[in-house]
Design a protein around this motif. Structure first.
Motif, short mmCIF file in Angstrom:
data_model
loop_
_atom_site.label_atom_id
_atom_site.label_comp_id
_atom_site.label_asym_id
_atom_site.label_seq_id
_atom_site.Cartn_x
_atom_site.Cartn_y
_atom_site.Cartn_z
N GLU A 786 0.83 -1.21 0.00
CA GLU A 786 0.00 0.00 0.00
C GLU A 786 0.86 1.26 0.00
N ALA A 787 1.90 1.26 0.83
CA ALA A 787 2.78 2.44 0.91
C ALA A 787 3.54 2.63 -0.39
N PHE A 788 4.00 1.55 -0.98
CA PHE A 788 4.76 1.63 -2.23
C PHE A 788 3.89 2.22 -3.34
N LEU A 789 2.68 1.72 -3.49
CA LEU A 789 1.79 2.22 -4.53
C LEU A 789 1.47 3.69 -4.32
N SER A 790 1.26 4.07 -3.08
CA SER A 790 0.96 5.46 -2.76
C SER A 790 2.12 6.38 -3.14
N LEU A 791 3.33 5.98 -2.76
CA LEU A 791 4.51 6.82 -3.06
C LEU A 791 4.82 6.85 -4.55
N LEU A 792 4.60 5.74 -5.23
CA LEU A 792 4.89 5.70 -6.66
C LEU A 792 4.03 6.69 -7.44
N GLY A 793 2.86 7.01 -6.91
CA GLY A 793 1.99 7.97 -7.56
C GLY A 793 2.39 9.41 -7.34
N GLU A 794 3.35 9.66 -6.45
CA GLU A 794 3.78 11.03 -6.14
C GLU A 794 4.69 11.56 -7.25
N VAL A 795 4.45 12.80 -7.66
CA VAL A 795 5.27 13.42 -8.72
C VAL A 795 6.73 13.49 -8.29
N LYS A 796 6.98 13.83 -7.04
CA LYS A 796 8.37 13.97 -6.58
C LYS A 796 9.09 12.63 -6.57
N THR A 797 8.37 11.56 -6.29
CA THR A 797 8.99 10.23 -6.36
C THR A 797 9.38 9.92 -7.80
N GLN A 798 8.48 10.19 -8.73
CA GLN A 798 8.79 9.93 -10.14
C GLN A 798 9.96 10.78 -10.62
N GLN A 799 10.06 12.00 -10.10
CA GLN A 799 11.21 12.84 -10.44
C GLN A 799 12.51 12.22 -9.94
N ARG A 800 12.45 11.67 -8.73
CA ARG A 800 13.64 11.01 -8.17
C ARG A 800 14.03 9.78 -9.00
N MET A 801 13.05 9.03 -9.42
CA MET A 801 13.32 7.85 -10.22
C MET A 801 13.94 8.24 -11.56
N GLN A 802 13.40 9.25 -12.20
CA GLN A 802 13.94 9.71 -13.48
C GLN A 802 15.38 10.19 -13.32
N HIS A 803 15.63 10.91 -12.25
CA HIS A 803 16.98 11.43 -12.02
C HIS A 803 17.98 10.30 -11.80
N MET A 804 17.58 9.30 -11.04
CA MET A 804 18.47 8.17 -10.80
C MET A 804 18.77 7.43 -12.10
N LEU A 805 17.77 7.22 -12.92
CA LEU A 805 17.97 6.53 -14.19
C LEU A 805 18.86 7.33 -15.14
N ALA A 806 18.71 8.66 -15.10
CA ALA A 806 19.48 9.50 -16.03
C ALA A 806 20.88 9.81 -15.52
N LYS A 807 21.01 10.06 -14.23
CA LYS A 807 22.28 10.53 -13.67
C LYS A 807 23.02 9.49 -12.85
N GLY A 808 22.31 8.46 -12.41
CA GLY A 808 22.96 7.44 -11.59
C GLY A 808 23.20 7.87 -10.16
N LYS A 809 22.55 8.93 -9.70
CA LYS A 809 22.69 9.37 -8.32
C LYS A 809 21.36 9.95 -7.84
N PRO A 810 21.15 9.96 -6.51
CA PRO A 810 19.83 10.38 -6.00
C PRO A 810 19.59 11.88 -6.13
N LEU A 811 18.32 12.23 -6.22
CA LEU A 811 17.87 13.61 -6.25
C LEU A 811 17.15 13.89 -4.93
N ARG A 812 17.49 15.03 -4.32
CA ARG A 812 16.76 15.43 -3.13
C ARG A 812 15.82 16.56 -3.51
N ASN A 813 14.54 16.29 -3.42
CA ASN A 813 13.54 17.30 -3.80
C ASN A 813 12.44 17.38 -2.74
#
Length: 813
Positions: A786-813
């Protein structure tokens, strides 16, 4: 006695009859203290001695100490030991291991050497100083104690020539590479009089107990790795000077595209130290008689100039590269070798470089790079051909085995392929024809080998690997402690296979589940194979090992897949994937046969969750283990949180005991995405249990995991019962969330970090239930999902995922 000794010749010589219970290192510099630290890593108490200082420091004078004070007399070694836990390269697997090292000095504590089984001399690289130290050691060591020198190139035989025969029989070279914890290579150099049983024992001991890759070297200048590596760097410099390549061009053409480290040529020199390199090159120059070889090992004037200026590389603040700070942050400048001025770095690109980048795997990269003619592949070829011929010329002089030469370069210089493996890759006869056409003299033995109808130095036949040895193919030594999944696959031992994983028969009724997806990331294919493997092992095998031979064990779940499903709004598909993940891990945990996981290097997120259901974990010493999902805005949802909550509950069966401190600790570990710095550290952090172990040699972890499976099976394995956890409930959740709120209000975490922390606290506390409630595993898994699905829907989580895939390091937002 000849020092022509091979591993095959000493195999089975009764080398295991002795042991090393305590050791001593003389010389507490970077190398000496690093060796002492690694002995401590291996659980060996170690005495670390250095000279007595001749003057006081200002701090000692202020404290009223004198030169006779023990604190002053032991200062050098004591300071070195105190600095180990703080060192940037982390010589120790755990800071606590520093307690295994006792500092002292060579005047007051020399007699303590009679208590040790192995004495390692690591003093200044000067023959007369080393001979004097060996004389002191001989006066106090107990009969039969092994003595070795950590020289990088001084003659082992010359060092011990004044010592007794008994001493010389127990004396040899043990050339560790720096840093000793992280560098796999150990060159063992027997002397003319070294007892073969001592050589055999040290080979076995250093491989198993210290986790080293051992090669046997001859007593020649700079031995194997530094001899060939230095030659390669010098011929590269010659190409630069003659053809006007820039520093960046050389590093672009001699790095990963050629199967070499990212540091390539000039960054490697900066890291090693240009003055150190000059010293190593001069050592060969001073001792080789051949005029042509002397010419090659003549240090270029530009190197001497850099040393004169103090531009010795990273330790000198600048070398071939220089880091400068500007208004827009730091930037890297490179040295113009003609003007000796630093200029902004230029991006290097060409057809050959792009072809290599597009290829997957080092072998394909090398072939694509060299197979695309242009200025950069020509540079690489001109260097490579000389290194290959030189390696062939030195066979028999620096080592008897091409395998030892190849391993020395792979383990000492981090090459993906050794010289002879590279020669096989590019085509032996075809490349020799080109070399000779370009004026190179190829050794006669190589041409004779080709004339006899051989097209490679290595050959797979009859399920084994064979290599050239003195004019014929000889089987590469098989060690029972090393299980090669690659070799087993060549023997058609695959039981089941799909696009992401294999199930392999590793013998004695044990199967091994191997991940094979890119970066070993967990997707549906691996999860399906886990479920199929459980069914197969249940029906036909004694147990299961979960291990692989990838660069890293597993970097987590397939992040790209999750992001794509979230962005497309296919939440039912995401829910199905999470349920499949959780169900696969529960099925693995419920297998009625023993399961042992053997992780290595990066084991993150889903990789950790693939290990936690196992009955036992055999960690490689270099395992970087952690549930790091918060770094991409998520929480562990494959059972990671559930398993940690269960373990805390199981560790405190008294229903009145306070779980909160342990829950607080694991909450912080997961919320901060903390990763272990070693296998020992993973256990310390709570990811390991008392039954879990650490193996020093990563090549032996699959064997050790298999042995653990067999031991549990022989003992009458009883599968675990479905887990139930006592939880801290809503009161404990409030404690966790209060701590997270304090961090947010203090500015240590962002609003989104705080949201993630609240979700994590809800899971680890067991949800909205009273403290002390007993909950099922499925209850905790539902909270995770439940928590995972909820967080996955967050825009900021998706931004973090995109940043990790593109840059290979975490984004703090």
């Amino acid at each position: 006695m000849s020092n022509t000794i091979t591993k095959e010749a000493i195999n089975g010589s009764g080398a295991t009859s002795r042991t090393i219970s305590k050791a001593a290192v003389i010389g507490s510099g970077v190398m000496g203290s690093g060796i002492a630290a690694h002995l401590a890593n291996a659980g060996i108490p170690c005495l670390l001695l250095d000279i007595v200082p001749k003057s006081l420091t200002p701090e000692e004078e202020k404290a009223g100490l004198t030169l006779d004070d023990p604190k002053v007399r032991n200062r050098l070694a004591a300071t070195a030991v105190a600095g180990l836990p703080k060192a940037s390269t982390a010589p120790l697997y755990s800071p606590d291991f520093a307690k295994r090292i006792t500092p002292g000095n060579t005047e007051d504590h020399l007699n303590l050497l009679k208590e040790v089984d192995w004495i390692i001399e690591v003093v200044t690289e000067r023959l007369e100083i080393k001979k004097s130290i060996l004389s002191l050691i001989e006066g106090v060591r107990k009969e039969g104690a092994i003595v070795s020198t950590n020289t990088s190139g001084i003659s082992v035989n010359e060092m011990a020539e004044d010592c007794s025969e008994e001493f010389r029989r127990h004396f040899l070279g043990t050339h560790f590479f720096n840093p000793p914890r992280h560098m796999k290579l150990l060159e063992i150099i027997p002397g003319f009089d070294t007892d073969p049983e001592i050589t055999a024992f040290m080979t076995e001991f250093c491989e198993k107990r210290l986790g080293k890759g051992v090669v046997l070297a001859k007593d020649t200048p700079n031995f194997i790795s530094n001899r060939i590596g230095t030659y390669g760097l010098l011929v590269t410099l010659k190409e630069v000077i003659e053809n006007g390549y820039t520093v960046e061009e050389v590093d672009a053409a001699t790095g990963p595209v050629l199967g070499r480290p990212k540091s390539a040529t000039f960054r490697t020199l900066d890291l090693v130290g240009i003055d150190t390199f000059v010293h190593v090159a001069r050592n060969v120059y001073d001792y080789v008689p051949d005029g042509a070889e002397k010419d090659v090992f003549t240090v270029p004037e530009v190197m001497n100039e850099l040393v004169t200026r103090g531009w010795t590389g990273e330790k000198g603040g600048q070398g071939f590269y220089k880091k400068v700070k500007g208004e827009q942050g730091s930037k890297i400048l490179s040295l113009n070798l003609s003007t000796m001025e630093y200029n902004p770095g230029a991006k290097i690109s060409s057809a050959s470089l792009e072809a290599a980048k597009a290829a997957k795997g080092s072998r394909k990269k090398i072939k694509a790079f060299l197979g695309t003619p242009d200025r950069y592949s020509e540079l690489a070829w001109n260097v490579m051909k000389q290194v290959l011929v030189y390696s062939a010329e030195k066979l028999g002089e620096i080592a008897d085995s091409i395998e030892d030469i190849d391993n020395a370069m792979k383990w000492g210089f981090n090459w993906e392929l050794g010289p002879f493996e590279t020669w096989d890759l590019i085509g032996l006869s075809k490349s020799v024809q080109r070399m000779e056409a370009e004026g190179l003299t190829v050794p006669t033995w190589v041409k004779d080998w080709i004339a006899a109808g051989h097209e490679s130095f290595y050959q797979q036949q009859d399920g084994g690997l064979f290599h050239y040895f003195k004019g014929e193919y000889k089987e590469v030594e098989k060690k029972p402690e090393i299980i090669s999944l690659q070799a087993l696959k060549l023997q058609n031992r695959i039981i089941r296979s799909n696009t992401g994983a294999n199930l392999i028969d590793i013998g004695d009724g044990v199967a091994c589940l191997e991940f094979t997806s890119p970066n070993n990331a967990i997707g549906a294919d691996i999860l399906v194979m886990i479920q199929q493997s459980v069914d197969e092992v249940r029906a036909n095998y004694r147990g299961l090992v979960v291990a692989n031979e990838g660069r890293n064990f597993c970097v987590g779940a397939n992040l790209m897949l999750m992001l794509m499903e979230a962005q497309s709004g296919d939440w039912d598909e995401v829910d199905d994937i999470i349920r499949l993940f959780q169900g696969s891990m529960m099925k693995l945990k419920g297998l009625e046969k023993p399961v042992v996981a053997a992780p290595h290097r990066m084991t993150l997120g889903g990789g950790v969750e693939a290990c936690l259901p196992a009955d036992r974990v055999v960690f490689s010493s270099e395992t970087y283990f952690g549930l790091v999902e918060t770094g991409v805005g998520l929480i562990p949802a494959g059972g990671g949180c559930k398993e940690m909550a269960l373990r805390i509950s199981d560790s405190q069966p008294d229903p009145e005991s306070d779980l909160q401190p342990a829950i607080n600790k694991i909450f912080e570990t997961i919320a901060m995405a903390k990763t272990s710095t070693s296998g020992h550290d993973a256990i310390r952090m709570g990811y390991g249990r008392p039954t879990d172990t650490v193996v020093m040699n990563p090549d032996q972890r699959i064997y050790e995991a298999k042995q653990a499976v067999l031991a549990m099976d022989r003992a009458g394995y009883v599968p675990p019962q479905p887990g139930r956890a006592r939880v801290v409930g809503r009161d404990g959740r409030a404690v966790l969330q209060m701590g997270a709120l304090g961090l947010k209000q203090s500015g240590y975490i962002s609003e989104h970090d705080h949201l993630i922390a609240k979700k994590l606290a809800h899971i680890l506390s067991g949800g909205d239930v009273p403290a002390g409630t007993i909950v099922t595993e499925q209850h905790l898994l539902d909270l995770e999902r439940e928590a995972f699905l909820s967080l996955l829907g967050e825009v900021k989580t998706q931004q973090r995922m995109q940043h990790m895939l593109a840059k290979g390091k975490p984004l703090r937002n």
